[in-house]
Design an enzyme around this catalytic site. Structure first.
Site, PDB file in Angstrom:
ATOM      1  N   SER A   1      -3.676  -1.727   3.796  1.00 36.27           N
ATOM      2  CA  SER A   1      -4.543  -2.909   3.686  1.00 36.27           C
ATOM      3  C   SER A   1      -5.923  -2.490   3.166  1.00 36.27           C
ATOM      4  O   SER A   1      -6.514  -3.189   2.346  1.00 36.27           O
ATOM      5  CB  SER A   1      -4.703  -3.580   5.051  1.00 36.27           C
ATOM      6  OG  SER A   1      -3.456  -4.010   5.536  1.00 36.27           O
TER       7      SER A   1
ATOM      8  N   LYS B   1     -11.920  -2.488  14.557  1.00 33.14           N
ATOM      9  CA  LYS B   1     -12.129  -2.881  13.161  1.00 33.14           C
ATOM     10  C   LYS B   1     -13.000  -4.137  13.146  1.00 33.14           C
ATOM     11  O   LYS B   1     -12.509  -5.253  13.180  1.00 33.14           O
ATOM     12  CB  LYS B   1     -10.778  -3.151  12.486  1.00 33.14           C
ATOM     13  CG  LYS B   1      -9.922  -1.892  12.322  1.00 33.14           C
ATOM     14  CD  LYS B   1      -8.623  -2.184  11.589  1.00 33.14           C
ATOM     15  CE  LYS B   1      -7.736  -0.940  11.542  1.00 33.14           C
ATOM     16  NZ  LYS B   1      -6.374  -1.229  11.084  1.00 33.14           N
TER      17      LYS B   1
ATOM     18  N   HIS C   1       4.059  -3.603   4.557  1.00 37.49           N
ATOM     19  CA  HIS C   1       4.401  -4.274   5.823  1.00 37.49           C
ATOM     20  C   HIS C   1       5.665  -5.111   5.636  1.00 37.49           C
ATOM     21  O   HIS C   1       6.548  -5.126   6.493  1.00 37.49           O
ATOM     22  CB  HIS C   1       3.284  -5.226   6.258  1.00 37.49           C
ATOM     23  CG  HIS C   1       1.970  -4.579   6.590  1.00 37.49           C
ATOM     24  ND1 HIS C   1       0.791  -4.932   5.989  1.00 37.49           N
ATOM     25  CD2 HIS C   1       1.652  -3.616   7.499  1.00 37.49           C
ATOM     26  CE1 HIS C   1      -0.206  -4.224   6.502  1.00 37.49           C
ATOM     27  NE2 HIS C   1       0.284  -3.414   7.418  1.00 37.49           N
TER      28      HIS C   1
ATOM     29  N   ARG D   1       4.217   6.146   7.246  1.00 37.24           N
ATOM     30  CA  ARG D   1       4.041   6.541   5.846  1.00 37.24           C
ATOM     31  C   ARG D   1       3.842   8.037   5.695  1.00 37.24           C
ATOM     32  O   ARG D   1       4.229   8.625   4.704  1.00 37.24           O
ATOM     33  CB  ARG D   1       2.797   5.849   5.259  1.00 37.24           C
ATOM     34  CG  ARG D   1       2.956   4.391   5.006  1.00 37.24           C
ATOM     35  CD  ARG D   1       1.635   3.704   4.830  1.00 37.24           C
ATOM     36  NE  ARG D   1       0.896   3.709   6.094  1.00 37.24           N
ATOM     37  CZ  ARG D   1      -0.227   3.061   6.320  1.00 37.24           C
ATOM     38  NH1 ARG D   1      -0.803   2.388   5.349  1.00 37.24           N
ATOM     39  NH2 ARG D   1      -0.804   3.110   7.498  1.00 37.24           N
TER      40      ARG D   1
HETATM   41  P1  ADP Z   1      -2.823  -1.199  12.694  1.00 35.60           P
HETATM   42  O1  ADP Z   1      -4.269  -1.626  12.727  1.00 35.60           O
HETATM   43  O2  ADP Z   1      -2.092  -1.504  13.961  1.00 35.60           O
HETATM   44  O3  ADP Z   1      -2.553   0.189  12.174  1.00 35.60           O
HETATM   45  P2  ADP Z   1      -1.784  -2.185  10.182  1.00 35.60           P
HETATM   46  O4  ADP Z   1      -1.709  -3.637   9.776  1.00 35.60           O
HETATM   47  O5  ADP Z   1      -2.662  -1.316   9.358  1.00 35.60           O
HETATM   48  O6  ADP Z   1      -2.195  -2.253  11.688  1.00 35.60           O
HETATM   49  O7  ADP Z   1      -0.316  -1.569  10.219  1.00 35.60           O
HETATM   50  C1  ADP Z   1       0.677  -2.038  11.086  1.00 35.60           C
HETATM   51  C2  ADP Z   1       1.858  -1.078  11.060  1.00 35.60           C
HETATM   52  O8  ADP Z   1       2.425  -1.052   9.753  1.00 35.60           O
HETATM   53  C3  ADP Z   1       1.518   0.377  11.363  1.00 35.60           C
HETATM   54  O9  ADP Z   1       2.626   0.945  12.057  1.00 35.60           O
HETATM   55  C4  ADP Z   1       1.365   0.999  10.006  1.00 35.60           C
HETATM   56  O10 ADP Z   1       1.623   2.390  10.036  1.00 35.60           O
HETATM   57  C5  ADP Z   1       2.450   0.267   9.257  1.00 35.60           C
HETATM   58  N1  ADP Z   1       2.207   0.215   7.812  1.00 35.60           N
HETATM   59  C6  ADP Z   1       1.059  -0.105   7.173  1.00 35.60           C
HETATM   60  N2  ADP Z   1       1.206  -0.033   5.834  1.00 35.60           N
HETATM   61  C7  ADP Z   1       2.495   0.356   5.625  1.00 35.60           C
HETATM   62  C8  ADP Z   1       3.269   0.656   4.462  1.00 35.60           C
HETATM   63  N3  ADP Z   1       2.742   0.597   3.243  1.00 35.60           N
HETATM   64  N4  ADP Z   1       4.559   1.024   4.629  1.00 35.60           N
HETATM   65  C9  ADP Z   1       5.089   1.104   5.876  1.00 35.60           C
HETATM   66  N5  ADP Z   1       4.420   0.878   7.013  1.00 35.60           N
HETATM   67  C10 ADP Z   1       3.140   0.506   6.891  1.00 35.60           C
END
Ligand code: ADP
Length: 159
Positions: A130, A41, A17, A91
């Site tokens: 996460s 979630k 992130h 990703r």
């Molecule tokens: P959500 O529940 O909205 O998917 P996340 O916190 O899991 O929330 O992710 C928020 C955004 O960040 C999403 O667009 C996700 O694809 C992106 N994201 C999560 N992990 C990574 C990573 N390792 N590299 C790049 N983007 C990521």
């Protein structure tokens, strides 16, 4: 002043992130990190308030990053805050398949006012999520490759 909004669960925020936030900071004047409550979630590690505190602490010296935990639809917050677009991170093909649906819905519910910009995950964080990080935490393994030290210490406080 070109602003964008980066919504997500950030439970917890990972270096993946943070890499997306860094890429967005290089392109835009202000990046709003919006911690969204995802009702799908039900299980969470950190409360929304804890995530807000952690992300604010990480970016306390970066004037381009604003952190908030708004209530409501991302498109409404984007419009209220004067953002030109939603930022999402890609990703994999599975992220793409999800994001293409969400961006279309967001366009429709905002009457084409809010668009989405996807930035690509850095190769170092392509497999970082996460949920995987939480599994590694429960295995009591080192998390420095995936998380900021502030996040690691807050997670350890929960043990
Ligand atoms: P959500 O529940 O909205 O998917 P996340 O916190 O899991 O929330 O992710 C928020 C955004 O960040 C999403 O667009 C996700 O694809 C992106 N994201 C999560 N992990 C990574 C990573 N390792 N590299 C790049 N983007 C990521």
């Amino acid at each position: 002043m070109i602003k964008v909004i980066y919504p997500g669960s950030f439970d917890p925020i990972t270096k993946g992130h943070m890499n997306i936030i860094e890429q967005a900071c290089n392109l835009f004047d202000e990046v709003i990190v919006a911690i969204m409550h995802n009702p799908d979630k039900k299980e969470h590690f950190f409360t929304v308030e804890e995530r807000l505190e952690i992300i604010k602490e990480i970016y306390k010296d970066n004037p381009k990053v604003k952190v908030m935990a708004p209530v409501g639809a991302t498109v409404d917050i984007a419009l209220e805050e004067g953002c030109v677009a939603i930022i999402r991170g890609l990703r994999s093909v599975s992220d793409y398949e999800y994001e293409i649906q969400i961006q279309q819905i967001n366009k429709e519910i905002s009457n084409n006012k809010v668009n989405t910009i996807c930035l690509f995950a850095d190769k170092d964080y392509q497999f970082v999520s996460s949920s995987v990080v939480k599994e590694v935490f429960h295995l009591k393994k080192d998390l420095t490759r995936y998380l900021d030290p502030i996040v690691i210490s807050k997670m350890n406080e929960k043990r």
